[in-house]
Design a protein around this motif. Structure first.
Motif: not given
Length: 491
Positions: A100, A126, A129
């Motif tokens: 993340e 990440g 992400t």
């Protein structure tokens, strides 16, 4: 790293016991700080006319600590003085963990440049992400070829912005479905920019050694250094096996040319989502759930610290919640999972602190020469690691239990992580290095944070300097915010 800030404070620090970060024996000496950097280090330096001086009276002076796995980015703008971190001597936090990261990093970094924090901030990109960005509207599945190409382009974009490499959280929903091949492909992109790979692995419990093997495989195939996040053996069936079974993994990595390291925090209890105790995601298989609860020490060892559907249950153990609901602990687990199922982009919150790590395994990881230290903490978190980790290592594991020498611990907090991040002018007390410094009392330093009072500050950390400015003085936060964004060298 840019122009010298106007707040940089010139000072001569005298009568210090200097641990320079290199792991060698400490020495008595003086350090001159000018324009935010260390200008001189010597057994004795004379004050210049009008020069500000600070006599440490024999206290220890070390480089500012580097937290190699932090979640400080979650509240860095709401809490820019980062009290929980700086009060334990942390001068640099390494964020973007567990898959993340802030997106896009260029915007996050630009905002930090304009609204600096009290400490330095570096970040990974990440994996989860990127999956959510490239696989809209559903990242809870395997990626398609075109989506993987898109993710690769995003890795390039974020590395160019200053990311240090790729992070994954393979035990978590948005990355659980990713294949090893997907991760290798993205890690290969990060490797082209000189990055490394860090992972909250697929399993930290019963299948932890298989997960470590996958980590090494990714490093070998993508040709980049790898790091195990907050390494632990977190279920009872794998307790007491660190000293026996981890060295062969290290040797296997060496034979494959893989630079394997890890970070670790000094607690036998962890914080995550309750879901992670059933790694294969078969959450409603009663037999598997009951075994998972037992392997994690039983329902009294699983304390729910966040439960969005009923906040009043926060702080109660799974056993207590089961009694309130008049069901078995397994049924309570399934109800918690069912009532916090993700819906679209919404992720209802549930969190747990589990006590399922053996002290002997933890001590082995703390002493291992290839591990660095971390908090895995938030700035306003429910786990005491966020406010106590580094002081706990210095007090409990160095002074009291002598798990490792003080100089070695400081090396693992400073020069070793700086080397990992290729920061050639941080992590040491030496001329030309940035003046990130920690003043502490080795005889008194100790953590005070607990589950009941997770934000309690440590004792014995007297002062902390970041880029030449005191952010902690006399044990108190000064409110100064001299931190910088640390972008990957060459980005």
């Amino acid at each position: 790293m840019g122009a010298v800030p106007v707040w940089a404070e010139d000072v001569l620090i005298t009568n210090a016991l200097i641990y320079d970060g290199g792991g060698g024996a400490p020495f008595a000496g003086s350090v001159r700080v000018e324009a935010g950097r260390i200008a001189a280090v010597a057994p004795a330096l004379s004050a210049r006319p009008g020069e500000r001086t600070r006599n440490l009276g024999g206290l220890a002076l070390a480089p500012g600590f580097v937290d190699m796995h932090s979640h400080a980015d979650g509240a860095i703008f709401e809490n820019p003085t980062a009290d929980a971190a700086i009060r334990q001597g942390i001068a640099t936090v390494f964020v973007g963990q567990d898959g993340e990261s802030n997106y896009p990093l260029a915007a996050f970094f630009a905002r930090l440049d304009k609204q600096p924090a009290a400490l330095n901030v570096a970040s990974m990109v990440g994996h989860a992400t990127l999956r959510r960005e490239a696989m809209k509207p559903n990242a809870l599945r395997a990626s398609a070829p075109a989506e993987l190409v898109r993710m690769g382009a995003l890795v390039e974009q974020e590395m160019a912005a200053g990311a240090f490499g790729l992070s994954t959280g393979l035990e978590y929903p948005d990355s659980f479905s990713a294949t090893t091949e997907e991760v290798v492909a993205l890690a290969t992109v990060a490797a082209r920019s000189g990055g490394f790979y860090i992972s909250h692995m697929r399993d930290e419990g019963n299948a932890v050694f298989e997960a470590l093997a996958e980590l090494v495989e990714i490093g070998s195939r993508a040709k980049l250094p790898v790091q195990a996040s907050h390494i632990k053996l977190a279920t009872t069936p794998v307790w007491h096996q660190a000293a026996l079974r981890v060295p062969p993994v290290i040797e296997s990595a060496r034979l494959q040319g893989v630079d394997l390291k890890a970070d670790v925090y000094p607690y036998t209890f962890w914080q995550s989502t309750l879901r992670v105790i059933v790694p294969d995601r078969d959450y409603f298989n009663a037999a598997k759930v009951e075994k998972a609860i037992a392997d994690n020490g039983g329902p009294t060892h699983l304390r729910i610290v966040r439960y969005e559907p009923d906040a009043a249950l926060a702080g109660k153990t799974l056993d207590e919640i089961a009694r309130i609901w008049k069901v078995t602990p397994g049924a309570a687990f399934m109800r918690i999972v069912r009532e916090t199922e993700p819906v679209g982009d919404r992720r209802p919150e549930e969190g747990v602190i589990g006590t399922s790590v053996s002290e002997d395994d933890l001590r082995w990881f703390i002493a291992a020469p290839w591990t660095m230290f971390c908090t895995d903490g938030e700035l306003n978190g429910a786990h005491p690691r966020g406010a106590g980790s580094f002081a706990r290592i210095l007090g409990k594991y160095v002074r009291e239990e002598k798990v490792l020498p003080l100089a070695a611990a400081i090396y693992k907090m400073t020069a070793l992580p700086a080397s990992r991040l290729k920061l050639t002018d941080r992590g040491r007390i030496a001329p030309g290095f940035h003046a990130d410094l920690v003043v502490f009392d080795p005889a008194r330093v100790a953590d005070r944070a607990t589950i009941e009072a997770p934000a309690a500050p440590p004792v014995g950390i007297e002062a902390v300097m970041v880029n030449g400015e005191w952010v902690v003085d006399g044990g108190q936060v000064t409110g100064k915010r001299p931190g910088r964004v640390l972008r990957r060298p060459g980005s």
